[in-house]
Design an enzyme around this catalytic site. Structure first.
Site, PDB file in Angstrom:
ATOM      1  N   HIS A   1      77.695 107.392  80.113  1.00 52.11           N
ATOM      2  CA  HIS A   1      77.790 106.141  79.364  1.00 52.11           C
ATOM      3  C   HIS A   1      79.152 105.984  78.688  1.00 52.11           C
ATOM      4  O   HIS A   1      79.607 104.873  78.454  1.00 52.11           O
ATOM      5  CB  HIS A   1      76.667 106.050  78.334  1.00 52.11           C
ATOM      6  CG  HIS A   1      75.319 106.171  78.957  1.00 52.11           C
ATOM      7  ND1 HIS A   1      74.833 105.240  79.855  1.00 52.11           N
ATOM      8  CD2 HIS A   1      74.371 107.144  78.864  1.00 52.11           C
ATOM      9  CE1 HIS A   1      73.639 105.619  80.271  1.00 52.11           C
ATOM     10  NE2 HIS A   1      73.337 106.763  79.690  1.00 52.11           N
TER      11      HIS A   1
ATOM     12  N   THR B   1      70.275  83.313  64.451  1.00 53.98           N
ATOM     13  CA  THR B   1      69.870  83.861  65.749  1.00 53.98           C
ATOM     14  C   THR B   1      70.380  85.277  66.006  1.00 53.98           C
ATOM     15  O   THR B   1      69.905  85.940  66.924  1.00 53.98           O
ATOM     16  CB  THR B   1      70.455  82.990  66.883  1.00 53.98           C
ATOM     17  OG1 THR B   1      71.885  82.980  66.730  1.00 53.98           O
ATOM     18  CG2 THR B   1      69.917  81.567  66.835  1.00 53.98           C
TER      19      THR B   1
ATOM     20  N   ASP C   1      75.243  85.176  57.132  1.00 52.40           N
ATOM     21  CA  ASP C   1      75.534  83.797  56.722  1.00 52.40           C
ATOM     22  C   ASP C   1      74.296  83.280  55.982  1.00 52.40           C
ATOM     23  O   ASP C   1      73.379  84.063  55.673  1.00 52.40           O
ATOM     24  CB  ASP C   1      75.947  82.923  57.926  1.00 52.40           C
ATOM     25  CG  ASP C   1      74.777  82.591  58.856  1.00 52.40           C
ATOM     26  OD1 ASP C   1      73.666  83.141  58.668  1.00 52.40           O
ATOM     27  OD2 ASP C   1      74.976  81.792  59.788  1.00 52.40           O
TER      28      ASP C   1
ATOM     29  N   HIS D   1      72.938 104.194  74.984  1.00 48.18           N
ATOM     30  CA  HIS D   1      73.798 103.929  76.142  1.00 48.18           C
ATOM     31  C   HIS D   1      75.105 103.213  75.812  1.00 48.18           C
ATOM     32  O   HIS D   1      76.108 103.428  76.494  1.00 48.18           O
ATOM     33  CB  HIS D   1      73.031 103.100  77.187  1.00 48.18           C
ATOM     34  CG  HIS D   1      71.974 103.885  77.902  1.00 48.18           C
ATOM     35  ND1 HIS D   1      71.273 103.401  78.981  1.00 48.18           N
ATOM     36  CD2 HIS D   1      71.494 105.148  77.680  1.00 48.18           C
ATOM     37  CE1 HIS D   1      70.417 104.311  79.408  1.00 48.18           C
ATOM     38  NE2 HIS D   1      70.517 105.377  78.625  1.00 48.18           N
TER      39      HIS D   1
ATOM     40  N   CYS E   1      72.387  86.519  61.050  1.00 44.07           N
ATOM     41  CA  CYS E   1      72.527  85.062  60.956  1.00 44.07           C
ATOM     42  C   CYS E   1      71.206  84.461  61.444  1.00 44.07           C
ATOM     43  O   CYS E   1      70.205  85.170  61.521  1.00 44.07           O
ATOM     44  CB  CYS E   1      73.751  84.555  61.719  1.00 44.07           C
ATOM     45  SG  CYS E   1      73.738  84.791  63.501  1.00 44.07           S
TER      46      CYS E   1
HETATM   47  C1  RB5 Z   1      73.376  78.380  61.127  1.00 48.04           C
HETATM   48  O1  RB5 Z   1      72.653  77.196  61.112  1.00 48.04           O
HETATM   49  C2  RB5 Z   1      73.238  79.080  62.459  1.00 48.04           C
HETATM   50  O2  RB5 Z   1      73.902  78.354  63.436  1.00 48.04           O
HETATM   51  C3  RB5 Z   1      73.751  80.486  62.369  1.00 48.04           C
HETATM   52  O3  RB5 Z   1      73.040  81.189  61.396  1.00 48.04           O
HETATM   53  C4  RB5 Z   1      73.641  81.339  63.627  1.00 48.04           C
HETATM   54  O4  RB5 Z   1      72.355  81.287  64.160  1.00 48.04           O
HETATM   55  C5  RB5 Z   1      74.678  81.122  64.631  1.00 48.04           C
HETATM   56  O5  RB5 Z   1      74.709  81.750  65.680  1.00 48.04           O
END
Ligand code: RB5
Length: 151
Positions: free
Chosen positions: A136, A70, A11, A101, A68
């Site tokens: 596993h 996180t 994203d 695993h 993304c």
């Molecule tokens: C976008 O701001 C952020 O929420 C997205 O990149 C991601 O971290 C969502 O889990």
């Protein structure tokens, strides 16, 4: 032997890191298919996770690298796709173990969590580590049972 092709998607939060990973894969002669996004403009991660995971499901790609902010949103979306085992990792130990695993077939990275140097090390490790199988596999089959039952 089947040609190795990696699905890659991000994203807006992961766009820049995705481009860095693409350059790295290209330098290492590893083919990839880029499922977007194609700019840093705000967008919705499930829209990009879905086609990348579909490419793994249908065998077009061996595995997916999803980025993304996180890594968590991408992993939530990816793990809703049947047969996708997505691992959101921020360290090399977890990357190694999730291949050994869990036979993870999608690596989710948080571009706001880790730096590009670590991310590239993790990508290399993910792509070079095999599944141990054995005990596993039974556990993965049990996960698949939950997936099939939906509860
Ligand atoms: C976008 O701001 C952020 O929420 C997205 O990149 C991601 O971290 C969502 O889990």
């Amino acid at each position: 032997m089947k040609e190795r092709i990696i699905a890659i998607a991000a994203d807006h939060g992961g766009y820049e890191l995705k481009e860095i990973i693409k350059e790295h894969l290209g330098k290492n002669n590893i083919k990839y298919v880029d499922f977007g996004t194609n700019s840093a403009e705000s967008c919705d991660y499930p829209v990009y996770a879905r086609p990348a995971c579909n490419a793994v499901q249908n065998g077009e790609c061996e595995c997916a690298i999803l980025v993304c902010g996180t890594g968590i949103g991408m992993s939530l979306a990816a793990n809703k796709c049947h047969g996708i085992r997505a691992a959101c990792c921020s360290d090399t130990f977890s990357v190694r173990m999730t291949r050994l695993h869990n036979n993870a077939n999608a690596l989710c990275l948080g571009a706001r969590v880790i730096g590009p140097g670590l991310a590239l090390d993790m990508v290399d490790l993910f792509l070079s580590t095999g599944f141990e199988g054995d005990r596993h596999q039974k556990r993965i089959d049990l996960v698949a049972e939950i997936e099939a039952a939906g509860k």
